[in-house]
Write a protein that holds these residues in place. Structure first.
Motif, PDB file in Angstrom:
ATOM      1  N   LEU A  12      46.213 -21.826 -15.490  1.00 44.30           N
ATOM      2  CA  LEU A  12      46.227 -21.117 -16.761  1.00 44.30           C
ATOM      3  C   LEU A  12      46.165 -19.605 -16.548  1.00 44.30           C
ATOM      4  O   LEU A  12      46.826 -18.840 -17.248  1.00 44.30           O
ATOM      5  N   ASP A  13      45.361 -19.152 -15.553  1.00 41.93           N
ATOM      6  CA  ASP A  13      45.303 -17.717 -15.234  1.00 41.93           C
ATOM      7  C   ASP A  13      46.659 -17.216 -14.765  1.00 41.93           C
ATOM      8  O   ASP A  13      47.098 -16.118 -15.138  1.00 41.93           O
ATOM      9  N   LEU A  14      47.337 -18.039 -13.941  1.00 37.90           N
ATOM     10  CA  LEU A  14      48.652 -17.630 -13.457  1.00 37.90           C
ATOM     11  C   LEU A  14      49.661 -17.562 -14.603  1.00 37.90           C
ATOM     12  O   LEU A  14      50.495 -16.657 -14.662  1.00 37.90           O
ATOM     13  N   PHE A  15      49.575 -18.518 -15.524  1.00 35.00           N
ATOM     14  CA  PHE A  15      50.480 -18.473 -16.674  1.00 35.00           C
ATOM     15  C   PHE A  15      50.213 -17.236 -17.526  1.00 35.00           C
ATOM     16  O   PHE A  15      51.140 -16.604 -18.032  1.00 35.00           O
ATOM     17  N   LEU A  53      59.176 -18.739 -18.777  1.00 37.66           N
ATOM     18  CA  LEU A  53      57.938 -19.070 -19.489  1.00 37.66           C
ATOM     19  C   LEU A  53      57.921 -20.530 -19.925  1.00 37.66           C
ATOM     20  O   LEU A  53      56.869 -21.177 -19.930  1.00 37.66           O
ATOM     21  N   LYS A  54      59.097 -21.066 -20.278  1.00 36.51           N
ATOM     22  CA  LYS A  54      59.146 -22.476 -20.668  1.00 36.51           C
ATOM     23  C   LYS A  54      58.788 -23.370 -19.479  1.00 36.51           C
ATOM     24  O   LYS A  54      57.986 -24.309 -19.605  1.00 36.51           O
ATOM     25  N   GLY A  55      59.375 -23.065 -18.324  1.00 42.52           N
ATOM     26  CA  GLY A  55      59.066 -23.869 -17.148  1.00 42.52           C
ATOM     27  C   GLY A  55      57.612 -23.749 -16.733  1.00 42.52           C
ATOM     28  O   GLY A  55      56.969 -24.738 -16.367  1.00 42.52           O
ATOM     29  N   ALA A  56      57.063 -22.514 -16.799  1.00 38.60           N
ATOM     30  CA  ALA A  56      55.667 -22.318 -16.423  1.00 38.60           C
ATOM     31  C   ALA A  56      54.736 -23.036 -17.388  1.00 38.60           C
ATOM     32  O   ALA A  56      53.741 -23.646 -16.992  1.00 38.60           O
ATOM     33  N   ALA A  57      55.053 -22.995 -18.696  1.00 30.68           N
ATOM     34  CA  ALA A  57      54.206 -23.669 -19.689  1.00 30.68           C
ATOM     35  C   ALA A  57      54.230 -25.173 -19.486  1.00 30.68           C
ATOM     36  O   ALA A  57      53.212 -25.860 -19.685  1.00 30.68           O
ATOM     37  N   ARG A  58      55.396 -25.711 -19.100  1.00 30.03           N
ATOM     38  CA  ARG A  58      55.483 -27.160 -18.859  1.00 30.03           C
ATOM     39  C   ARG A  58      54.585 -27.570 -17.699  1.00 30.03           C
ATOM     40  O   ARG A  58      53.898 -28.593 -17.754  1.00 30.03           O
ATOM     41  N   GLU A 143      62.839 -31.767 -22.675  1.00 28.07           N
ATOM     42  CA  GLU A 143      63.322 -32.257 -21.374  1.00 28.07           C
ATOM     43  C   GLU A 143      64.705 -32.887 -21.496  1.00 28.07           C
ATOM     44  O   GLU A 143      65.527 -32.798 -20.592  1.00 28.07           O
ATOM     45  N   ALA A 144      64.942 -33.510 -22.657  1.00 25.10           N
ATOM     46  CA  ALA A 144      66.220 -34.195 -22.831  1.00 25.10           C
ATOM     47  C   ALA A 144      67.310 -33.265 -23.330  1.00 25.10           C
ATOM     48  O   ALA A 144      68.449 -33.663 -23.452  1.00 25.10           O
ATOM     49  N   GLN A 145      66.932 -32.004 -23.699  1.00 24.64           N
ATOM     50  CA  GLN A 145      67.900 -31.104 -24.315  1.00 24.64           C
ATOM     51  C   GLN A 145      68.088 -29.842 -23.482  1.00 24.64           C
ATOM     52  O   GLN A 145      68.252 -28.774 -24.007  1.00 24.64           O
ATOM     53  N   GLU A 146      68.008 -29.923 -22.170  1.00 27.46           N
ATOM     54  CA  GLU A 146      68.081 -28.732 -21.328  1.00 27.46           C
ATOM     55  C   GLU A 146      69.419 -28.031 -21.475  1.00 27.46           C
ATOM     56  O   GLU A 146      70.466 -28.666 -21.596  1.00 27.46           O
ATOM     57  N   ASP A 153      68.647 -24.912 -12.545  1.00 28.86           N
ATOM     58  CA  ASP A 153      67.457 -24.378 -11.884  1.00 28.86           C
ATOM     59  C   ASP A 153      66.323 -25.375 -11.965  1.00 28.86           C
ATOM     60  O   ASP A 153      65.204 -25.048 -12.304  1.00 28.86           O
ATOM     61  N   ALA A 154      66.619 -26.617 -11.671  1.00 31.38           N
ATOM     62  CA  ALA A 154      65.610 -27.663 -11.853  1.00 31.38           C
ATOM     63  C   ALA A 154      64.388 -27.430 -11.007  1.00 31.38           C
ATOM     64  O   ALA A 154      63.271 -27.772 -11.378  1.00 31.38           O
ATOM     65  N   ALA A 155      64.548 -26.834  -9.825  1.00 28.18           N
ATOM     66  CA  ALA A 155      63.391 -26.650  -8.931  1.00 28.18           C
ATOM     67  C   ALA A 155      62.635 -25.373  -9.217  1.00 28.18           C
ATOM     68  O   ALA A 155      61.566 -25.155  -8.684  1.00 28.18           O
ATOM     69  N   GLU A 156      63.181 -24.496 -10.089  1.00 27.55           N
ATOM     70  CA  GLU A 156      62.562 -23.185 -10.290  1.00 27.55           C
ATOM     71  C   GLU A 156      61.229 -23.224 -11.007  1.00 27.55           C
ATOM     72  O   GLU A 156      60.299 -22.531 -10.619  1.00 27.55           O
TER      73      GLU A 156
END
Length: 755
Positions: A12-15, A53-58, A143-146, A153-156
């Motif tokens: 959470l701190d990193l986000f 931010l979306k990936g980090a929040a997930r 997830e279904a609407q990427e 960038d799936a691994a990013e």
């Protein structure tokens, strides 16, 4: 955050750190896109920020963050693909989403947070659906609407939080390393480096002493060689000859060793001085930050305020990379924000009114920063309506600051000064922006606390210009150093208007006070010694050094004893146990180690007001009246007690006032601290000989006209010539010394004791 802290931090701190960094990217980019919706570079940067931010929040498990970021990303992707054109309402929604992501990262438990998230997300989807109905996507299953960009960038996302803290927002700084150090350690480093710089200056007198010792050894060697020439024709026994040769050889060896040591020491002084200066400059530069650091959020703030007030605003910035001390930036943020908000609220007109005046519908607020004469100069201006002086006059009368008759006689500058008074506001009603009387007095107070000043310049129907001058750093100050009561004091240059030398004949008596004319204006004259409760040193100079300070529209002239020059001083805070020392802000050391007190000009102005209230003001030109009755003063400098006392008694018997000094250095200190009419000095003395003392006197602007007599045992023509060439007015040999010879010479040089 250090690497160790990074490892120990929670997800959470990193986000939160990433949200702070990406919010700056989003805010900057969106404000540019509002003016240039087709800017592909900014569209890409904003889309990538929302995507990260979306990936980090997930990863962190913040579903609300995923929901908001995904909706923002969809809208930005649609703009990238040309399916919609970004309008101000789109920018509003995206900026609200950026704010929400930061709040989510800060884990703020607001009761209405979920409602706001739902509102903003729905608004983003509605805006997207209105423009491109086929692209409206449910936010509940991202997830279904990427998007295509996300799928590539799936691994990013797995590394997004950490990478955001390691990648600076500015591409040019990608290769630079950043280390966070506590402010206390920085302050301590600057304090030590400043003291080292001052302390190292004390090596210069030692170097000069070595040079004098070298000259004295050379003189001893020449004397010994002269003695050897005299003894060549005489018969010396072998023992005497051996001792003579041994002493000669020892003296030559001493000279050689001293020469070597002196060269090494001179080299050390040079390189050491360079390194201590570099250390101090580097430590000071480490505290410096670009002026743009204080501008974070200012463009967004003005844009939002303009939208609230129905005005179109553009902020133009010059000098973003101007380097300023970190502490100055932190304390500058509040007054700068106030001035910018004032420009939008009070200065810029509504678009319809601007159109009727022939102005563009969009108002411009300009912010310029630059360095000038060792100071930070800021100018905040706008192209609005300016200030209605008639309304100011009415407000002054209404609030009973002055009568209508007094207001009619006031100049424009005097009327504008009322805007800086506490509780004074031009707003007719209280709003969220203004009208509560917390006005420009707050700005002026904070700027003065930083040893700066602020001025308001008015251009009729062309807006206002606020001119601010501040020190680049609060750790050092550029100051005018003067003497008051025989001691050194410093005035910060930013807080004085000017300095001048006032002829005593220009002083006039008006209403029980001393004044002088300055550019068709009466300026009150006050003794700085009386103000600081110091014993004033009398001086017979025909002019008085004056430091001019200003209290709003009124000037005060402070009479000091001498100007010592302008210096850059390293501030040394006073011990907290002393509390607030009246009229004093801090301490410092001059380059020669002399302590100096830095004056608090605002406190001085309060003291001036209290002193004027008492009505007991000392005259600052009393020395010119007193010098007709005071005996002339003579300084006798000689390392021989017998000679000193003989000369002192002779001069006292003729009515002169006499002070004595035991060597040249002691005499030099006395000359700088007190006034004398004549200097009588010996030549051969420790620490500083008579020739050096006379040379120093002739190089000093205040002392160069002082009559000087040399009294020495040396009676050779070359010795007499050396003394006179150094600047002595009279050379008297002790071999031919008698009472009347000394007194006649004194009479010739300065006349009688009471003439």
């Amino acid at each position: 955050m250090t690497p160790d802290q990074m490892r120990d931090a929670s997800l959470l701190d990193l986000f939160r750190l990433e949200a702070e960094a990406q919010k700056q990217v989003l805010d900057t980019g969106l404000l540019i896109l509002e003016r240039d919706p087709s800017n592909a570079g900014q569209l890409e940067a904003c889309m990538r920020a929302a995507h990260s931010l979306k990936g980090a929040a997930r990863i962190v498990g913040l579903d609300h963050g995923v929901q908001v970021a995904h909706a923002m990303e969809d809208l930005l992707v649609a703009a990238q693909e040309g399916l919609l054109r970004l309008l101000p309402e789109h920018i509003d929604a995206l900026l609200q989403g950026s704010d929400l992501l930061l709040r989510i990262g800060q884990a703020q438990q607001d009761a209405d947070l979920e409602a706001r998230i739902e509102t903003v997300t729905s608004r983003l989807q509605v805006l997207l659906g209105n423009a491109v109905p086929t692209l409206r996507l449910p936010a509940t299953s991202p997830e279904a609407q990427e998007t295509p960009a996300e799928a590539g960038d799936a691994a990013e996302p797995a590394s997004a939080p950490a990478s955001a803290t390691l990648e600076p927002a500015v591409p040019e700084e990608r290769t630079s390393r950043v280390l966070r150090v506590s402010a206390e350690r920085f302050d301590h480093l600057i304090d030590l480096s400043g003291k080292s710089l001052v302390e190292f200056q004390r090596t210069k007198p030692l170097s000069e002493s070595l040079h004098r010792l070298k000259r004295q050894q050379e003189s001893a060697r020449r004397t010994l060689e002269t003695l050897r020439e005299h003894l060549l024709g005489s018969d010396l026994d072998a023992t005497a000859q051996a001792l003579f040769n041994e002493s000669r050889n020892l003296l030559i060896k001493c000279q050689q060793q001293l020469q070597g040591h002196q060269e090494l020491f001179d080299d050390f002084v040079w390189h050491g001085g360079q390194r201590t200066q570099q250390l101090y400059d580097l430590a000071l530069a480490s505290r410096m930050r670009p002026f743009s650091d204080v501008l974070t959020g200012q463009t967004r703030m003005l844009r939002d305020l303009g939208r609230t007030l129905g005005k179109q605003i553009r902020l133009e910035i010059e000098g973003e990379n101007t380097q300023v001390d970190r502490d100055v930036l932190e304390r500058l943020e509040a007054p700068l924000t106030h001035l910018l908000r004032n420009a939008v609220d009070h200065g810029i007109e509504p678009p319809a009114l601007r159109s009727r005046k022939g102005k563009p519908a969009e108002g411009v607020v300009q912010l310029r920063a630059r360095h000038h004469a060792g100071m930070l100069v800021l100018e905040v201006s706008d192209d609005g309506a300016g200030i209605d002086l008639q309304r100011v006059a009415e407000a002054v009368v209404k609030r009973r600051f002055a009568s209508a008759e007094q207001v009619e006689q006031m100049t424009e500058e005097e009327l504008l000064a009322f805007l800086f008074l506490p509780g004074f506001s031009m707003s007719q009603q209280v709003t969220e922006v203004s009208g509560r009387g917390v006005g420009l007095d707050v700005v002026q107070h904070e700027i003065r606390r930083m040893r700066g000043n602020v001025r308001l310049l008015l251009q009729p129907d062309q807006g206002c210009l606020f001119h601010l001058e501040l020190p680049l750093t609060l750790s050092v100050v550029r100051a005018l150093v003067v003497t008051i009561g025989g001691e050194a004091y410093a005035f910060p240059l930013a807080q004085i208007e000017r300095m001048l030398r006032l002829p005593r004949s220009a002083i006039v008596q008006l209403e029980g006070r001393q004044h002088f004319w300055l550019e068709d204006e009466h300026v009150g004259l006050i003794s700085a010694a009386q103000l600081l409760q110091r014993q004033e040193k009398q001086d017979d100079d025909d002019s008085i050094p004056i430091v001019l300070i200003r209290d709003r529209e009124q000037y005060h002239g402070l009479a000091v004893e001498a100007f010592l020059g302008e210096f850059t001083l390293v501030l040394m805070p006073l011990d907290a146990r002393l509390g607030k020392v009246r009229d004093v802000a801090a301490g410092a050391l001059l380059h020669d180690g002399t302590p100096v007190l830095i004056l608090d000009v605002d406190d001085l102005l309060n003291s001036v007001g209290k002193l004027l209230g008492t009505g007991h003001l000392d005259r600052v030109d009393h020395a010119s009246n007193a010098r007709q009755t005071v005996s002339k003063r003579v300084l006798v400098v000689d390392d021989s007690l017998t000679v000193r006392e003989l000369e002192r008694k002779l001069l006292l018997s003729r009515g002169y006032q006499v002070s004595v000094a035991v060597d040249g250095m002691d005499g030099w200190n006395a000359l700088r601290a007190e006034h004398f009419d004549l200097l009588i000095t010996d030549i051969d003395m420790p620490r500083m000989d008579g020739i050096e003392l006379v040379t120093q006197v002739r190089q000093d602007p205040r002392l160069r006209t002082l009559p000087v007599m040399v009294v020495s045992y040396k009676d050779r023509e070359e010795d007499r010539r050396r003394g006179l060439e150094a600047g002595a007015d009279y050379y008297l040999a002790k071999a031919s010394f008698h009472d009347e010879a000394l007194l006649d010479a004194v009479q010739t040089l300065i006349g009688g004791a009471r003439e």
